[in-house]
Design an enzyme around this catalytic site. Structure first.
Site, PDB file in Angstrom:
ATOM      1  N   ARG A 105      41.135  29.332  45.254  1.00 49.70           N
ATOM      2  CA  ARG A 105      41.440  30.696  44.452  1.00 49.70           C
ATOM      3  C   ARG A 105      41.821  29.910  43.389  1.00 49.70           C
ATOM      4  O   ARG A 105      43.622  30.060  42.291  1.00 49.70           O
ATOM      5  CB  ARG A 105      42.024  32.079  45.055  1.00 49.70           C
ATOM      6  N   HIS A 107      46.501  40.549  45.957  1.00 44.35           N
ATOM      7  CA  HIS A 107      46.913  39.357  45.809  1.00 44.35           C
ATOM      8  C   HIS A 107      47.971  38.664  45.827  1.00 44.35           C
ATOM      9  O   HIS A 107      48.250  37.623  45.793  1.00 44.35           O
ATOM     10  CB  HIS A 107      45.890  38.605  44.603  1.00 44.35           C
ATOM     11  N   ASN A 161      37.831  39.937  52.757  1.00 41.62           N
ATOM     12  CA  ASN A 161      38.856  40.927  51.640  1.00 41.62           C
ATOM     13  C   ASN A 161      38.096  42.430  51.536  1.00 41.62           C
ATOM     14  O   ASN A 161      38.358  43.625  51.039  1.00 41.62           O
ATOM     15  CB  ASN A 161      39.557  40.661  51.334  1.00 41.62           C
ATOM     16  N   ASP A 162      37.185  41.886  50.607  1.00 41.79           N
ATOM     17  CA  ASP A 162      36.598  42.819  49.582  1.00 41.79           C
ATOM     18  C   ASP A 162      35.139  43.567  50.387  1.00 41.79           C
ATOM     19  O   ASP A 162      35.250  43.864  50.256  1.00 41.79           O
ATOM     20  CB  ASP A 162      36.255  41.585  48.564  1.00 41.79           C
ATOM     21  N   ARG A 215      41.470  47.912  48.354  1.00 41.63           N
ATOM     22  CA  ARG A 215      42.646  46.682  49.168  1.00 41.63           C
ATOM     23  C   ARG A 215      44.126  47.015  48.503  1.00 41.63           C
ATOM     24  O   ARG A 215      44.591  46.513  49.459  1.00 41.63           O
ATOM     25  CB  ARG A 215      42.456  45.978  49.131  1.00 41.63           C
ATOM     26  N   ARG A 272      36.577  27.466  43.974  1.00 43.14           N
ATOM     27  CA  ARG A 272      35.882  28.518  43.313  1.00 43.14           C
ATOM     28  C   ARG A 272      35.754  29.047  42.333  1.00 43.14           C
ATOM     29  O   ARG A 272      37.217  28.743  41.752  1.00 43.14           O
ATOM     30  CB  ARG A 272      36.211  30.439  44.440  1.00 43.14           C
TER      31      ARG A 272
END
Ligand code: PEP
Ligand code: MG
Length: 589
Positions: free
Chosen positions: A307, A200, A465-466, A476, A343
């Protein structure tokens, strides 16, 4: 000595590009300096002045803390309230203070040593606490300890605000709020040891346009502040003590990049459209609400992912409903009537934990993360949904749930949403009539179940990404396994294909909001599958727009079909590299 070598001859370090660009500046070592505390025996005659020295240092630290608290704005005050409070508590703890004084007196030792002994015991007790919140406070106390020792020694460590505007900051790791502070200092670039390209902090660096190289496995202690450095965040190199010719070349490259950026700005008002006239919606991922204007300036057609967890800053305290409402309505207003997908909190993993977390986890990425937290502690989700619904009247809101792995989670989350909705209706709170609901497809079970989930939701967004992390079993954030983190592994491409086909069959929209959406090599594949919406970090919007303009949908369909038949990452990557080059698309990562 090694320092001399680094200072005297051009030295290359390697890492991975997390945020592209070039920085030319001086080294700034962040948080690297270890403080050494010597143990000194005192003569009886020195004890009184030693105690005075200790008390003076405490007072100076108190003053500094107060000053920091007073000079921070309301938002920062809230974000950092726990840090301030913890440090204040320790500074004002009479028992702790008396213990130090007694130690100085009884053992006839210097104040730094006595202070370190006493505070280390407290740190030890906190570190072994099962309570995550208390554990996190260790960093705050450690920072305080360093500050007081520095005062006692008469050296205050170089502070964050002393970072020069073009400095290249070297750190083992950084927190998101450290990074937000560094942005204010307009740092030139970042070199991080312990981060992956989709961690992140890396994503945040990209959205703040700070050239960043991560996973640099070198000994940062060999560096010296103010050493000249070139950060080549195009090829992932750090060049220490660059030669004149190297500097010249990078200045030219930097100038060229600046010109290219200017040229891309001209595309701002244009739509993303392929040569054969297929329109692609290009949206932006936002980490903080303040980025909204920049995203619009880059020509984003909406927000594909906000986010919200970044509202936490460094704090583990849930932001209040009012604070959330302000952030959400600000973004909605700015983008209205364009769509904004917000989100719900994705806490856990490598993001901040909430103050509800009481158990230390061995595998946080497989643990109490995102929707699991929201369903286990409904007040978190309820407060957020309330703020979202109240803000909904200001724009075109869509709500998205993260980390969904089964249908029950969606049903439970929807039930909570309905309850909040009817409560607000009873209170006659104005809200948007229809708020589309979607989920992230970022766990393999969700990718395989899009057809099932389609009954429950209005849209999907692929969190690659996940999805890559969980499909390939690769952390990651861990640079040691970075080569296993393969965007173009056939399993990833197949899961995306399955999800996209299932969504279309059920007449649902599906977008990509993971970093893959901004990767040049992935564009022909994603567009070829029929994806109509991509959401990328704001600075990438013009570049991706330009690249889409060089593609044709019919060609992309063939490319996608071809790569889906390939069996290795190498084969797929080589093919996409050649294809993109032939189409005039320059690779970005
Ligand atoms: C993702 O997983 O791809 C995603 C967009 O979510 P995040 O990076 O916030 O986990
Ligand atoms: Mg994710």
């Amino acid at each position: 000595m090694k320092e001399n070598k680094l200072a005297n001859s051009e030295t290359f370090w390697e890492g991975k590009v997390a945020s592209p660009g070039i920085a030319i500046g001086e080294v700034f070592l962040f948080n690297q300096k270890e403080i050494t505390v010597p143990r000194k025996k005192l003569y009886s005659s020195e004890i009184a002045s030693e105690i005075e020295r200790f008390q003076k240092a405490l007072n100076l630290a108190k003053k500094e803390l107060l000053k920091a608290q007073n000079s921070s704005n309301a938002k920062m005050k809230k974000d950092h309230s726990q840090i301030f409070e913890t440090q204040k508590m320790f500074l004002e703890d009479e028992i702790l203070k008396q213990n130090v004084i007694e130690k100085i007196r009884n053992e006839k030792i210097n104040s730094e040593w006595a202070y370190q002994q006493v505070i280390d015991e407290a740190i030890q007790a906190l570190s072994s606490s099962p309570n995550q919140y208390l554990k996190e406070r260790v960093f705050d106390i450690q920072a305080l300890k360093n500050r007081i020792v520095e005062y006692m020694q008469g050296v205050r460590q170089k502070k964050l605000d002393s970072v020069k505007s073009s400095a290249v900051v070297f750190a083992t790791h950084l927190s998101p709020s450290d990074l937000l502070n560094l942005r204010k200092q307009k740092v030139g670039g970042l070199v991080l040891k312990e981060s992956g390209v989709t961690s992140h902090v890396a994503i945040l660096a990209k959205s703040l346009r700070i050239p960043t190289v991560v996973g640099v496995e070198e000994n940062f202690h060999e560096l010296k502040n103010s050493m000249p450095v070139v950060l080549d965040a195009e090829s992932g190199r750090v060049i220490l003590s660059p030669e004149e010719e190297t500097l010249r070349q990078f200045r030219v490259r930097q100038e060229k990049l600046a010109q290219e950026k200017k040229k891309l700005q001209l595309l701002k008002k244009k739509s993303a459209i392929t040569r054969d006239k297929k329109g692609i919606d290009l949206l932006a991922n936002l980490e903080i609400s303040e980025e909204a204007q920049a995203a619009l300036d880059y020509g984003a057609e909406g927000v594909g992912l906000f986010r919200t967890e970044f509202l936490f800053g460094d704090s583990s305290q849930i932001p209040s409903e009012e604070e959330q409402f302000q952030a959400y309505s600000a973004v909605l207003k700015k983008f209205s009537p364009r769509p904004v997908i917000i989100r719900t909190f994705d806490l856990g993993g490598d993001k901040m934990a909430s103050n509800y977390q009481t158990v230390a986890e061995n595998n946080p990425f497989l643990g109490w993360r995102a929707i699991r937290v929201g369903l286990d502690v409904p007040e978190i989700l309820e407060t957020q949904l309330k703020a979202l619904l109240k803000a909904s009247k200001y724009g075109n809101l869509k709500i998205m749930f993260p980390f969904i792995s089964n249908i029950e989670e969606i049903r439970k989350a929807k039930k909570i949403l309905k309850q909040v909705q009817s409560q607000l209706k009873n209170e006659k709170v104005p809200m948007a009539a229809k708020i589309p609901l979607g989920i992230m497809v970022e766990v393999p079970s969700a990718a395989l179940n899009v057809d099932i989930f389609a009954k429950e939701v209005d849209f999907f967004s692929l969190g690659t990404n996940d999805l890559i992390q969980y499909t390939l079993a690769v952390d990651r954030t861990n640079p040691q396994v970075a080569s296993w983190y393969q965007t173009f592994n056939p399993a990833i491409l197949r899961l995306i294909q399955i999800s996209v086909e299932a969504a279309f069959k059920n007449k649902k929209e599906i977008a990509v909001c993971g970093e893959m959406a901004g990767e040049t090599l992935a564009l022909p594949f994603l567009i070829g599958l029929g994806i109509k919406e991509l959401s990328v970090t704001p600075p990438l919007v013009p570049e991706i727009k330009e690249k889409i303009g060089k593609l044709s949908f019919s060609e992309c369909k063939k490319i996608a079909a071809k790569v889906l038949k390939m069996d290795s990452v190498q084969e797929i990557t080589e093919y996409l590299e050649i294809t993109c080059r032939n189409l005039g698309l320059e690779k970005n990562f």
